[in-house]
Design a protein around this motif. Structure first.
Motif, mmCIF file in Angstrom:
data_model
loop_
_atom_site.group_PDB
_atom_site.id
_atom_site.type_symbol
_atom_site.label_atom_id
_atom_site.label_comp_id
_atom_site.label_asym_id
_atom_site.label_seq_id
_atom_site.Cartn_x
_atom_site.Cartn_y
_atom_site.Cartn_z
ATOM 1 N N GLY A 488 42.724 41.790 42.519
ATOM 2 C CA GLY A 488 42.721 43.188 42.898
ATOM 3 C C GLY A 488 42.684 44.158 41.732
ATOM 4 O O GLY A 488 42.765 45.377 41.936
ATOM 5 N N GLU A 489 42.584 43.629 40.484
ATOM 6 C CA GLU A 489 42.565 44.493 39.306
ATOM 7 C C GLU A 489 41.240 44.330 38.573
ATOM 8 O O GLU A 489 40.460 43.409 38.851
ATOM 9 C CB GLU A 489 43.751 44.164 38.389
ATOM 10 N N ASP A 490 40.990 45.226 37.635
ATOM 11 C CA ASP A 490 39.765 45.126 36.852
ATOM 12 C C ASP A 490 40.085 45.351 35.380
ATOM 13 O O ASP A 490 41.254 45.450 34.984
ATOM 14 C CB ASP A 490 38.703 46.104 37.345
ATOM 15 N N GLU A 491 39.023 45.444 34.551
ATOM 16 C CA GLU A 491 39.198 45.527 33.107
ATOM 17 C C GLU A 491 39.980 46.748 32.657
ATOM 18 O O GLU A 491 40.618 46.730 31.597
ATOM 19 C CB GLU A 491 37.826 45.511 32.413
ATOM 20 N N ALA A 492 39.955 47.806 33.444
ATOM 21 C CA ALA A 492 40.643 49.045 33.062
ATOM 22 C C ALA A 492 42.041 49.158 33.664
ATOM 23 O O ALA A 492 42.878 49.903 33.144
ATOM 24 C CB ALA A 492 39.802 50.255 33.473
ATOM 25 N N THR A 493 42.288 48.417 34.746
ATOM 26 C CA THR A 493 43.563 48.577 35.456
ATOM 27 C C THR A 493 44.477 47.357 35.362
ATOM 28 O O THR A 493 45.591 47.406 35.877
ATOM 29 C CB THR A 493 43.302 48.866 36.944
#
Length: 612
Positions: A488-493
């Motif tokens: 549920g997360e990505d490179e920025a979060t």
């Protein structure tokens, strides 16, 4: 009946096995002008064998004044032997494998091909149970020592070998610069091997009984008989597992005692993985003892397991066009002349090797303000240059590392404010850390966001990277995060990012020793903390919270001149370092015994190595 010169003209020499000795045998015949086919089931071994020949065939041939032949390495046995006038078996020392190999050669090789075994422990008569009478007449042993330094080859009959083959084969061996010796009858071991086996056996008994040490024993040997290596160092170079295996053969045939020979080696060394120079755990001597640098005394045994070194020269010392003068170069720990593999690169920075794919991978920073960096690749000989990640898909790529097991490239993007990875062909290119938006003027101006060095710790399931901060600014940091992106997360979060160290002068490249779970990194900041090689035991690192002090880390080596590249040699337990002053260094894993391998008029950045 022996073949004739006319019957072997324009035919090949086939070598089965591309390992340490197989590739040297192949290189010897290629240097003598023959086209050579190497057969090995491992793509990694095939690539390494071809690159070894590429790097060494000219020096092999120089003493003979011949024009080298061509070498190929393939997986298919039938294709490898179909045109051969001789096939040299250099497969692992397993009797069943050798028996099956000769059975296959009887079916696949030309009916007049001379079939030879390079076994040092088995008689060729033991390999004949699946071949017919006519084939037995063209089988023999030709045991090579270790060309090119030791050019002796011992020939021995299988008990049924056609006698006319020997003078013919001796002449062919002489023509490629070898020194053949023909045994008068078949025996276990050859002429020299039997003498050497007795020496090894007695040396092991001296050690097993606690009478002396490897250092003392070798010192006495060299004092009495000369040379630069004694029996213990030579056993380490060959491999203690190989020494034990050969001795087992003599034990079975002659009923010899095993307590202080075979049993001694198994209990004290082999059971612990201490196989000698090739194991990375040492043997009779500590790891790395047999690898020497320029100017040190060395014998032909001592660099068998030394790596080939690949470096990037950024090109900043090259006028009139320093921006487009970067190079991929290749050298070795013995300081041999550096060769250029690829030229005309735009500020190359990070480099690594995959023997599995047989390719070198490197980054080109490009013009830092132009968003034109790229990741490129070539074969080990410098040919077939390909762009893996094109300009614009990465801004200013810096250090790069290959995850060998998963065939992934990891690299940092400095002005792009990112950490990235992709497959070896550039597919599945993704950003895994984003420290800001490079298109945002404020983010782009903050050098604390610049990502530079990269490493992967598969055992821990994490990757590490450096954010160097301002030049010599004392605000450098090392981070880590999970290889697998949190759901549920990505490179920025992503929320799994930890600070490992902060307030460093200017950390650049880094690598994790997965065996000891130790993090190593170079720092090009100001002395006394910078221009150094450093290490941290990861067991002491739990991740820093706001206001916490760094865990204790060690400064292992100093006085580098703008330190950049770092690579661990796990076989010899060495660390190789580069700096912008044009030097390549080698030191122990503790930073001691630092030696300068190269001192060139160039600017070195990334470094990689491969054992070929």
């Amino acid at each position: 009946m022996a073949p004739t010169l006319s019957s072997i003209k324009d035919r090949t020499v086939a070598v089965l096995g591309g390992g340490v000795l197989g590739r040297r045998i192949a290189c010897t015949w290629a240097a003598g002008g023959w086209n050579v086919m190497i057969r090995d089931p491992s793509s990694e071994q095939r690539n390494a064998a071809l690159h070894y020949i590429e790097n060494n065939v000219s020096s092999y041939a120089s003493s003979m004044g011949t024009k080298p032949g061509k070498a190929q390495a393939i997986e298919d046995l039938a294709e490898a032997v179909k045109d051969a006038w001789t096939v040299i078996e250099a497969v692992p020392e397993k009797l069943s494998l050798k028996i099956d190999t000769f059975a296959e050669l009887e079916k696949l090789a030309p009916k007049d091909a001379i079939l030879v075994s390079n076994s040092s422990s088995y008689k060729s008569s033991e390999m004949l149970e699946k071949v017919g009478k006519d084939t037995r007449r063209r089988i023999l042993n030709t045991h090579y020592m270790m060309p090119p330094d030791n050019r002796i080859v011992e020939l021995m009959t299988d008990g049924e070998t056609d006698e006319d083959i020997f003078p013919f084969y001796v002449e062919r061996l002489k023509e490629v610069g070898l020194h053949p010796i023909v045994a008068q009858k078949e025996s276990t071991g050859f002429v020299f091997n039997r003498v050497w086996a007795s020496i090894k056996r007695e040396c092991l008994m001296i050690l097993g009984e606690g009478v002396s040490t490897p250092e003392q024993l070798d010192a006495v040997w060299m004092e009495m008989f000369g040379g630069k290596a004694g029996p213990c160092a030579m056993m380490d170079s060959v491999g203690l597992d190989t020494v034990e295996f050969i001795e087992e053969h003599y034990v079975k045939e002659r009923g010899l005692p095993t307590e202080n020979t075979v049993d001694f080696l198994k209990k004290n060394y082999i059971s612990q993985g201490k196989l000698g120079a090739k194991s990375g755990k040492g043997g009779l001597y500590p790891p790395g003892h047999t690898t020497k640098t320029t100017g040190e005394d060395k014998s032909h045994h001592e660099n068998l397991h030394a790596p080939t070194l690949y470096m990037l020269d950024i090109g900043l010392n090259t006028l009139p066009d320093p921006i487009h003068s970067g190079r991929v170069v290749v050298g070795a720990p013995d300081g041999r002349e550096i060769r250029t593999l690829v030229s005309g690169q735009i500020l190359p920075d990070g480099l690594d090797i995959s023997l599995m794919s047989g390719r070198i991978y490197w980054t080109n920073m490009g013009i830092p303000t132009a968003n034109d960096g790229m990741v490129q690749s070539c074969k080990l000989d410098g040919s077939d240059v390909k762009t893996i990640i094109p300009a614009g898909a990465v801004h200013t790529p810096k250090q790069l590392i290959v995850d060998q097991e998963n065939e992934k490239l990891y690299f940092c993007d400095r002005e792009g404010l990112r950490v990235m990875r992709c497959n070896l062909d550039g597919s599945q290119h993704e950003t895994i850390v984003k420290t800001g938006d490079w298109k945002n003027e404020k983010d782009a101006a903050d050098q604390l966001n610049w990502c530079v060095g990269i490493s992967v710790n598969k055992k821990e399931g994490k990757f590490y990277w450096t954010q160097k901060g301002l030049s010599k600014g004392g605000k450098g940091r090392i981070f880590r995060a999970n290889i697998k992106m949190p759901q549920g997360e990505d490179e920025a979060t992503r929320t799994d990012i930890e600070i490992v160290l902060s307030g460093l002068p200017e950390p650049i490249d880094l690598e994790v020793d997965e065996d000891t779970q130790t993090l190593f990194w170079t720092d090009r900041g100001d002395p006394p903390m910078g221009n150094s090689l450093n290490s941290l035991k990861l067991s002491t690192s739990k991740g820093l919270k706001a206001g916490e002090e760094n865990p204790k880390y060690d400064i292992l080596a100093r006085q580098l001149h703008e330190a950049i590249g770092l690579k661990l040699d796990q076989v010899n337990k060495h660390i190789y370092l580069t700096d912008l002053g044009g030097a390549v260094y080698r030191c122990g894993m503790d930073g001691k015994d630092k030696k300068k391998v190269y001192d060139e008029e160039c600017t070195f950045s990334g470094i990689g190595l491969a054992h070929i």
